[in-house]
Design a protein around this motif. Structure first.
Motif, mmCIF file in Angstrom:
data_model
loop_
_atom_site.group_PDB
_atom_site.id
_atom_site.type_symbol
_atom_site.label_atom_id
_atom_site.label_comp_id
_atom_site.label_asym_id
_atom_site.label_seq_id
_atom_site.Cartn_x
_atom_site.Cartn_y
_atom_site.Cartn_z
ATOM 1 N N VAL A 1 8.291 -1.224 8.170
ATOM 2 C CA VAL A 1 6.945 -0.729 7.880
ATOM 3 C C VAL A 1 6.028 -0.980 9.067
ATOM 4 C CG1 VAL A 1 4.921 -1.110 6.458
ATOM 5 C CG2 VAL A 1 7.170 -0.987 5.394
ATOM 6 N N LEU A 2 6.130 -2.195 9.638
ATOM 7 C CA LEU A 2 5.248 -2.542 10.757
ATOM 8 C C LEU A 2 5.537 -1.678 11.980
ATOM 9 C CD1 LEU A 2 5.051 -6.411 10.443
ATOM 10 C CD2 LEU A 2 3.123 -4.844 10.536
ATOM 11 N N VAL A 3 6.825 -1.475 12.250
ATOM 12 C CA VAL A 3 7.201 -0.641 13.393
ATOM 13 C C VAL A 3 6.590 0.741 13.253
ATOM 14 C CG1 VAL A 3 9.137 0.554 14.464
ATOM 15 C CG2 VAL A 3 9.327 -1.872 13.938
ATOM 16 N N LYS A 4 6.722 1.286 12.052
ATOM 17 C CA LYS A 4 6.201 2.624 11.806
ATOM 18 C C LYS A 4 4.677 2.637 11.953
ATOM 19 C CE LYS A 4 5.845 5.860 7.988
ATOM 20 N NZ LYS A 4 5.126 5.404 6.814
ATOM 21 N N VAL B 1 -13.711 0.285 4.702
ATOM 22 C CA VAL B 1 -12.693 -0.708 4.354
ATOM 23 C C VAL B 1 -11.546 -0.045 3.599
ATOM 24 C CG1 VAL B 1 -12.212 -2.746 2.961
ATOM 25 C CG2 VAL B 1 -14.264 -2.673 4.367
ATOM 26 N N PHE B 2 -11.889 0.800 2.622
ATOM 27 C CA PHE B 2 -10.822 1.450 1.850
ATOM 28 C C PHE B 2 -10.014 2.401 2.720
ATOM 29 C CE2 PHE B 2 -13.146 0.306 -2.189
ATOM 30 C CZ PHE B 2 -12.167 -0.580 -2.571
ATOM 31 N N MET B 3 -10.683 3.015 3.694
ATOM 32 C CA MET B 3 -9.970 3.906 4.604
ATOM 33 C C MET B 3 -8.952 3.118 5.427
ATOM 34 S SD MET B 3 -11.832 6.506 7.194
ATOM 35 C CE MET B 3 -11.986 5.447 8.599
ATOM 36 N N LYS B 4 -9.375 1.971 5.957
ATOM 37 C CA LYS B 4 -8.467 1.160 6.768
ATOM 38 C C LYS B 4 -7.329 0.610 5.919
ATOM 39 C CE LYS B 4 -11.208 1.681 10.273
ATOM 40 N NZ LYS B 4 -10.853 2.584 11.364
ATOM 41 N N LEU B 5 -7.670 0.178 4.700
ATOM 42 C CA LEU B 5 -6.621 -0.366 3.832
ATOM 43 C C LEU B 5 -5.630 0.727 3.446
ATOM 44 C CD1 LEU B 5 -8.533 -2.894 1.546
ATOM 45 C CD2 LEU B 5 -6.757 -3.396 3.210
ATOM 46 N N GLU B 6 -6.160 1.950 3.249
ATOM 47 C CA GLU B 6 -5.285 3.076 2.935
ATOM 48 C C GLU B 6 -4.313 3.327 4.098
ATOM 49 O OE1 GLU B 6 -5.217 4.916 0.121
ATOM 50 O OE2 GLU B 6 -3.630 6.229 0.877
ATOM 51 N N ALA B 7 -4.822 3.170 5.320
ATOM 52 C CA ALA B 7 -3.993 3.422 6.500
ATOM 53 C C ALA B 7 -2.804 2.471 6.565
ATOM 54 C CB ALA B 7 -4.835 3.289 7.772
ATOM 55 N N VAL B 8 -2.983 1.238 6.086
ATOM 56 C CA VAL B 8 -1.860 0.304 6.089
ATOM 57 C C VAL B 8 -1.175 0.264 4.723
ATOM 58 C CG1 VAL B 8 -2.832 -1.126 7.909
ATOM 59 C CG2 VAL B 8 -3.323 -1.679 5.529
ATOM 60 N N GLY B 9 -1.617 1.130 3.814
ATOM 61 C CA GLY B 9 -0.950 1.262 2.519
ATOM 62 C C GLY B 9 -1.257 0.167 1.523
ATOM 63 N N LEU B 10 -2.384 -0.499 1.684
ATOM 64 C CA LEU B 10 -2.672 -1.618 0.783
ATOM 65 C C LEU B 10 -4.025 -1.487 0.083
ATOM 66 C CD1 LEU B 10 -1.363 -4.665 2.827
ATOM 67 C CD2 LEU B 10 -0.376 -3.647 0.799
ATOM 68 N N SER C 1 2.266 -11.318 0.200
ATOM 69 C CA SER C 1 3.507 -11.676 0.884
ATOM 70 C C SER C 1 3.257 -11.666 2.391
ATOM 71 C CB SER C 1 4.591 -10.668 0.534
ATOM 72 O OG SER C 1 4.334 -9.454 1.202
ATOM 73 N N GLY C 2 4.221 -12.202 3.148
ATOM 74 C CA GLY C 2 4.037 -12.290 4.591
ATOM 75 C C GLY C 2 3.784 -10.940 5.236
ATOM 76 N N GLY C 3 4.540 -9.936 4.817
ATOM 77 C CA GLY C 3 4.388 -8.612 5.409
ATOM 78 C C GLY C 3 3.044 -7.991 5.063
ATOM 79 N N MET C 4 2.630 -8.153 3.790
ATOM 80 C CA MET C 4 1.340 -7.608 3.372
ATOM 81 C C MET C 4 0.214 -8.299 4.124
ATOM 82 S SD MET C 4 2.222 -7.489 -0.635
ATOM 83 C CE MET C 4 0.681 -7.037 -1.405
ATOM 84 N N ASN C 5 0.376 -9.619 4.273
ATOM 85 C CA ASN C 5 -0.605 -10.408 4.994
ATOM 86 C C ASN C 5 -0.864 -9.816 6.376
ATOM 87 O OD1 ASN C 5 -1.702 -12.679 6.560
ATOM 88 N ND2 ASN C 5 -1.285 -13.839 4.689
ATOM 89 N N ARG C 6 0.224 -9.474 7.070
ATOM 90 C CA ARG C 6 0.087 -8.952 8.420
ATOM 91 C C ARG C 6 -0.511 -7.541 8.417
ATOM 92 N NH1 ARG C 6 4.633 -11.587 12.090
ATOM 93 N NH2 ARG C 6 4.325 -13.205 10.539
ATOM 94 N N ARG C 7 -0.207 -6.788 7.375
ATOM 95 C CA ARG C 7 -0.777 -5.436 7.319
ATOM 96 C C ARG C 7 -2.280 -5.489 7.062
ATOM 97 N NH1 ARG C 7 3.550 -3.367 3.195
ATOM 98 N NH2 ARG C 7 2.214 -1.554 2.791
ATOM 99 N N VAL C 8 -2.711 -6.438 6.210
ATOM 100 C CA VAL C 8 -4.156 -6.592 6.010
ATOM 101 C C VAL C 8 -4.818 -7.003 7.322
ATOM 102 C CG1 VAL C 8 -5.945 -7.901 4.827
ATOM 103 C CG2 VAL C 8 -3.927 -7.157 3.576
#
Lengths: 264, 271, 153
Positions: B182-185, B125-134, B146-153
């Motif tokens: 961020v999402l594009v990247k 889980v921490f590895m995946k969260l690290e990959a999206v920076g959260l 926030s909306g953007g963080m929501n989508r990254r999670v």
């Protein structure tokens, strides 16, 4: 003009078909939810969580309502029975009306308003925000994971809530009848005990509340699951839950009463 | 069969109706392995429906869909769930479970599908969260994001089981420019780093074109154009031109079909 | 920690519900009187029981000493046979005592009242009240009153 009438008839027919179809859908839905074997290790804790939000959260409104209804019954009964010198029968009257009718029925109505509408809104919102779809994509059946624990929590909570309602109501009647109006406590209880039967009154009341719990929760979870996934759709589904449940409770109550106490 | 192994998804002759409306009419789409494929089109052309067909939450009226060489129509329920494990999906609204924390949301698919021990789940889980920076947001509830963080999670959750493909449903809608960047990247980076196949459904032209290897343009239930982003930009097809250049009028009319305006004003019947 | 409060309150809720059922059974329907105490059974034959029902109380000097368990018709005598259970510690009821069906208040429930006789033998288990007094039926009372006043004149 004849076309107009035919249109009306067709409209009625379509309405009837829609209703039957949605009853059928609800039936299939219920069977799938109940008989699906949940493969989760944590289904017990899921049920606990739902028992909390369905049962425990309804406790306050059920207790307070029960107390007041018991108190009012005692007061009204006393004022009528005192004319015939039979104020001892207040205990009997309160206990019988609570156990047979008011306990199951009023609890179920409160339950539909408090827990039923919340269930519909919660599930409808999960559908609107695509949580149910995403659960499916992850490979979890939402019927097992979301619907089943909520359904069982409703079925388990209802009889317990109804029992608490009746008991608190009787205690309220004791407060008003014995402590305030001065009915002799011994005859209050003994007239109650002489007329209340364990199977016919407490048992049948329990069966009633089980049936109501089953039907109300079924309506609530189905309306949520079947809601149109928009905010308007969810709010309509919530209204439908309260209306349909209330009608179902009152209609079923008559049928059950006729079957249980009809011969008396 | 060599083709099947090169292409992760093949859609052949797909037709789908919703009520009287035809959403797809004999559509062919091929999604090659390891690429980012954009599927674009005006709103309401059934792009989300396409993703649901691929995940078989909906079934086509006719035509076949192959995922990783398997015909979805012929799968049993068990096989279907196994195939779905190869697909991660990022829903338009994120679709995080509101009653679970960020950590539990990402752990959810792992707990369902694996029997991993708790420390192992924690690491993944921490590895995946690290990959999206959260990784720092693991203890928050979805309502606090926030909306953007929501989508990254949600993205971290979609890749929790290391799927072979991730489908993105309108990932850029309603995002501020930073979150969008961020999402594009992230989409491009995850695609290349994890060697997965990505399907991006969107109507945000620039963002989608910038990360896609290949684009499909859908309108009126048909594929009206396909190709690499540059070649589509220079297409001569008038419908493709209208969409790619954002013209208000063209083959897709500005006006909803209606009787003549002058006649209506002069007291003609409405409708 | 959050889960723990949830679990505790759900446990409390379940307990409260069960407890309410038990209290209803014991206190409201008076279950304990039957199961807890030792009793012995006595019968009595009545011409008319009125609305006497099983579970009606049996009282001596106004104190409850037992309950009616069965009311049935005796086909030979056309009388009602009433079975009752009386607490074992009330074991000194003389055999010539009278059992009468009385009403608590004008509308109250019917119960059996026992007036003590003078015999030195006491009623045993399976015994029987020889002397009984039927329920007073309001219509009969009025009828008697009217007839009585007619015959007086």
């Amino acid at each position: 003009m004849s076309i107009g009438i035919l249109d009306r008839v067709a409209q009625l027919g379509r309405f009837g078909l829609d209703q039957i179809q949605s009853i059928g859908r609800a039936g299939v839905f219920l069977i799938l939810a109940i008989f699906s074997r949940a493969g989760f290790s944590n289904r017990f804790s899921l049920l606990t969580q739902q028992l909390y939000s369905v049962g425990v959260m309804s406790l306050i409104i059920v207790t307070v309502s029960g107390l007041f209804i018991g108190m009012v019954l005692a007061l009204q009964g006393y004022n009528i029975l005192i004319r015939y010198g039979s104020e001892d029968a207040v205990g009997q009257m309160v206990a019988l009306s609570l156990l047979r009718e008011l306990g199951p029925v009023v609890t179920a109505l409160l339950f539909a308003g408090r827990a039923g509408s919340a269930l519909t809104a919660e599930i409808g919102l999960m559908k609107t925000t695509e949580q149910l779809s995403s659960m499916e994509m992850i490979g979890v059946d939402p019927l097992k994971r979301v619907i089943a624990p909520r359904f069982w929590a409703g079925v388990i909570s209802m009889p317990l809530l109804a029992a608490i309602f009746s008991l608190v109501g009787i205690l309220g009647a004791v407060m008003v009848g014995v402590d305030w109006l001065g009915i002799y406590e011994g005859s209050f209880w003994s007239s109650m005990q002489a007329s209340v039967s364990l199977v016919a009154d407490i048992g049948n009341g329990l069966i009633k509340s089980l049936v109501f719990g089953f039907v109300v929760t079924w309506i609530a979870v189905f309306q949520g699951y079947d809601a149109i996934p928009t905010s308007e759709g969810v709010s309509r589904a919530t209204t439908r839950t309260v209306v349909y449940s209330s009608l179902a409770i009152l209609g079923l109550d008559f049928i059950l009463t006729a079957v249980m106490f009809g011969e008396l | 069969m060599t083709e099947a192994s090169d292409n992760f998804i093949e859609i052949r002759g797909l037709t789908f109706h919703r009520g009287d409306r035809t959403i797809f009419n004999n559509v062919d789409i091929t999604i090659p392995r390891g690429k980012v494929v954009g599927i674009m089109g005006p709103s309401g052309t059934g792009k989300t429906t396409l993703l649901r067909l691929i995940g078989r939450q909906l079934r086509p009226d006719s035509g076949q869909i192959f995922v990783d060489g398997q015909n979805l129509d012929l799968l049993s329920r068990e096989e279907l769930f196994r195939t779905r494990r190869k697909m991660g999906m990022l829903f338009q609204s994120g679709a995080l479970f509101t009653d679970l924390s960020v950590f539990e949301n990402v752990a959810f698919p792992l707990r369902i599908h694996t029997k991993l021990a708790e420390p192992m789940i924690r690491d993944i889980v921490f590895m995946k969260l690290e990959a999206v920076g959260l990784r720092g947001a693991w203890s928050l509830m979805p309502a606090e994001l926030s909306g953007g963080m929501n989508r990254r999670v949600a993205l971290a959750r979609a890749i929790a089981l290391d799927p072979a493909m991730v489908m993105y449903d309108e990932p850029f809608v309603g995002q501020d420019p930073i979150a969008m960047g961020v999402l594009v990247k992230l989409i491009r980076m995850l695609n290349d780093a994890l060697k997965i196949t990505s399907v991006v459904v969107s109507h945000d032209l620039n963002e989608t074109a910038s990360i896609s290897d290949y684009l499909y343009l859908i309108a009126d239930g048909e594929v009206i154009g396909q190709g690499e982003p540059d070649s589509l930009m220079n297409s001569d097809d008038s419908r493709v031109k209208q969409f790619m250049n954002g013209l208000s009028d063209g083959p897709v009319p500005f006006h909803y079909p209606a009787p003549d305006y002058k006649k209506a004003l002069l007291g003609g019947e409405v409708g | 920690m959050r889960m723990r409060t949830v679990e505790i309150s759900v446990g409390g809720f379940m307990l409260a519900g069960m407890l309410a059922l038990v209290v209803l059974a014991l206190k409201v329907s008076g279950l304990s009187l039957e199961s807890g105490k030792q009793t012995y059974s006595v019968t009595g034959m009545f011409d008319n029981t009125g609305t006497l029902k099983p579970r009606a109380k049996v009282a001596l000097a106004g104190v409850i000493i037992g309950r009616v368990t069965k009311v049935e018709l005796d086909k030979q005598t056309y009388m009602a046979k009433v079975e009752m259970e009386i607490d074992s510690n009330v074991d000194n009821i003389p055999i010539d005592s009278t059992a009468s069906i009385v009403t608590a208040g004008l509308l109250g429930e019917k119960y059996i009242g026992i007036s003590i006789g003078g015999d030195i033998d006491y009623i045993k288990d399976g015994g029987r009240f020889e002397d009984t007094q039927s329920a007073v039926i309001l219509e009969e009372l009025i009828g008697k009153f009217l007839l009585g006043s007619v015959s007086d004149e």
